[in-house]
Design an enzyme around this catalytic site. Structure first.
Site, mmCIF file in Angstrom:
data_model
loop_
_atom_site.group_PDB
_atom_site.id
_atom_site.type_symbol
_atom_site.label_atom_id
_atom_site.label_comp_id
_atom_site.label_asym_id
_atom_site.label_seq_id
_atom_site.Cartn_x
_atom_site.Cartn_y
_atom_site.Cartn_z
ATOM 1 N N LYS A 48 0.843 -1.183 0.060
ATOM 2 C CA LYS A 48 -0.003 0.083 0.007
ATOM 3 C C LYS A 48 0.879 1.179 0.101
ATOM 4 O O LYS A 48 0.670 2.152 -0.714
ATOM 5 C CB LYS A 48 -0.922 -0.029 1.156
ATOM 6 C CG LYS A 48 -2.208 -1.074 1.103
ATOM 7 C CD LYS A 48 -2.886 -1.196 2.283
ATOM 8 C CE LYS A 48 -3.846 -2.543 2.348
ATOM 9 N NZ LYS A 48 -4.319 -2.886 3.516
ATOM 10 N N GLN A 92 -5.447 -2.236 9.672
ATOM 11 C CA GLN A 92 -4.893 -3.467 9.026
ATOM 12 C C GLN A 92 -5.668 -4.549 9.936
ATOM 13 O O GLN A 92 -5.285 -4.684 11.067
ATOM 14 C CB GLN A 92 -3.482 -3.364 8.791
ATOM 15 C CG GLN A 92 -2.902 -4.479 8.102
ATOM 16 C CD GLN A 92 -3.186 -4.259 6.788
ATOM 17 O OE1 GLN A 92 -3.306 -3.233 6.198
ATOM 18 N NE2 GLN A 92 -3.669 -5.679 5.980
ATOM 19 N N ASP A 115 -11.686 1.572 3.965
ATOM 20 C CA ASP A 115 -12.285 0.078 3.897
ATOM 21 C C ASP A 115 -13.589 -0.052 3.686
ATOM 22 O O ASP A 115 -14.043 -1.301 3.225
ATOM 23 C CB ASP A 115 -11.614 -0.717 4.875
ATOM 24 C CG ASP A 115 -10.199 -1.250 4.597
ATOM 25 O OD1 ASP A 115 -9.780 -1.132 3.342
ATOM 26 O OD2 ASP A 115 -9.353 -1.675 5.401
#
Ligand code: NAD
Length: 294
Positions: A48, A92, A115
């Site tokens: 990322k 994460q 997300d």
């Protein structure tokens, strides 16, 4: 057989993202919050950061020890929520078991939920609302199908997997694209027979080699979302290396199906790109909100 090349699709998207970022008033910024030191998470975060640097998005990595308290994590999220220079926040996953994932995710402001995992965003997604922040993998699957001209409209789509992050969002996105969607899972009876009826089969089970030729037919398009370590390989040695495998037994389906996405090089590269697509979308929305306030 057609190979659904995710890197090729990603490159076309990347050029488009870079154009848009060049025209942004603010430089988009993503914060990644990590708790612990899982090797797999480290690799995903590396990818990322690399992609962010390539396209001109600032990425801040907040790395807590595994022993971090829930309060410390939520405090850092609240700080990022109130910082106008930050447009997207992700935590994460997976988190260490002592941390309450739902509480932590819900503390992300929905307007910064890159997300798309907060309940506010999940609701918008199932409503088919354009403002929804849709989980990146689901957008990647839809984009890959479009890129190769396989419209899901009116098609029988079967998804193996019903997780919040992957299976369900894929179902929501393809339903909003007028597919007829069936979701299979570990308790599904006659998985093979159900999959064999699919025009488009999407596997997100995390089971290496699950889908073989018995699941397929000559007009079927298969998207392999699974990312698994090949049996007998050590995670720390092999992750993101040549021993990554999907859910699809490639050798078995290659002479049967019409099209298949590979692993690696299928949905994975698109997932990273669409995460940044979400950050850009949130940066643009923040600019619109501030111009309305001015
Ligand atoms: P998960 O473990 O949360 O969910 C797996 C789902 O598959 C469950 O709903 C389970 O019921 C179903 N399942 C498992 N075994 C099955 C079987 N034998 N038959 C039928 N259904 C079965 O996993 P997840 O987070 O949804 O991830 C799924 C896979 O996708 C993993 O391999 C993961 O690494 C991968 N993944 C890929 C990307 C990408 O960008 N390509 C992104 C996220 C996750």
């Amino acid at each position: 057989m057609i190979i659904l090349d995710g890197k090729k699709a990603r490159d076309s998207l990347k050029a488009n993202l870079m154009d848009k970022i060049a025209n942004c008033i603010d430089r988009p910024k993503l914060v990644i919050i990590q708790c612990g030191d899982k090797e797999e998470s480290n690799k995903y975060i590396q990818q990322k950061k690399k992609f962010g640097a390539e396209i001109g998005v600032e990425v801040e990595h907040i790395h807590f020890l595994r022993s971090v308290s829930e309060k410390e994590v939520i405090d850092s999220i609240k700080k990022a929520n109130s910082d106008d220079k930050i447009h997207g926040i992700i935590v994460q996953l997976p988190l260490p078991p002592n941390l309450d994932k739902d509480e932590i995710i819900e503390s992300i402001h929905p307007e910064k939920d890159a997300d798309g995992l907060t309940s506010a965003n999940i609701k918008l997604m199932w409503q088919g609302n354009e403002e929804a922040m849709i989980p990146a993998t689901a957008q990647g699957v839809a984009f890959l199908l479009d890129f190769y001209g396989f419209s899901p409209e009116g098609k029988n789509v079967v998804i193996i997997g019903r997780s919040e992050l992957v299976g369900k969002p894929i179902a929501a996105v393809l339903l909003s694209r007028n597919a007829t969607v069936t979701i299979c899972h570990s308790k599904t009876q006659d998985l093979v027979g159900t999959c064999r009826k699919a025009d488009i089969l999407i596997s997100a089970a995390g089971v290496p080699g699950l889908v073989d030729e018995s699941y397929s037919h000559a007009n079927q398009v298969i998207v392999d979302v699974g990312i698994n370590i090949a049996r007998g390989k050590k995670l720390e040695e092999e992750i993101f290396g040549k021993h990554l495998v999907g859910d699809v037994n490639w050798e078995s389906v290659r002479n049967v199906a019409k099209a298949v996405s590979p692993v690696p090089g299928g949905v994975g590269p698109l997932t990273v790109a669409f995460l940044f697509g979400n950050v850009l979308k949130m940066c643009e929305a923040a600019a619109r909100r501030s111009s309305l306030r001015a």
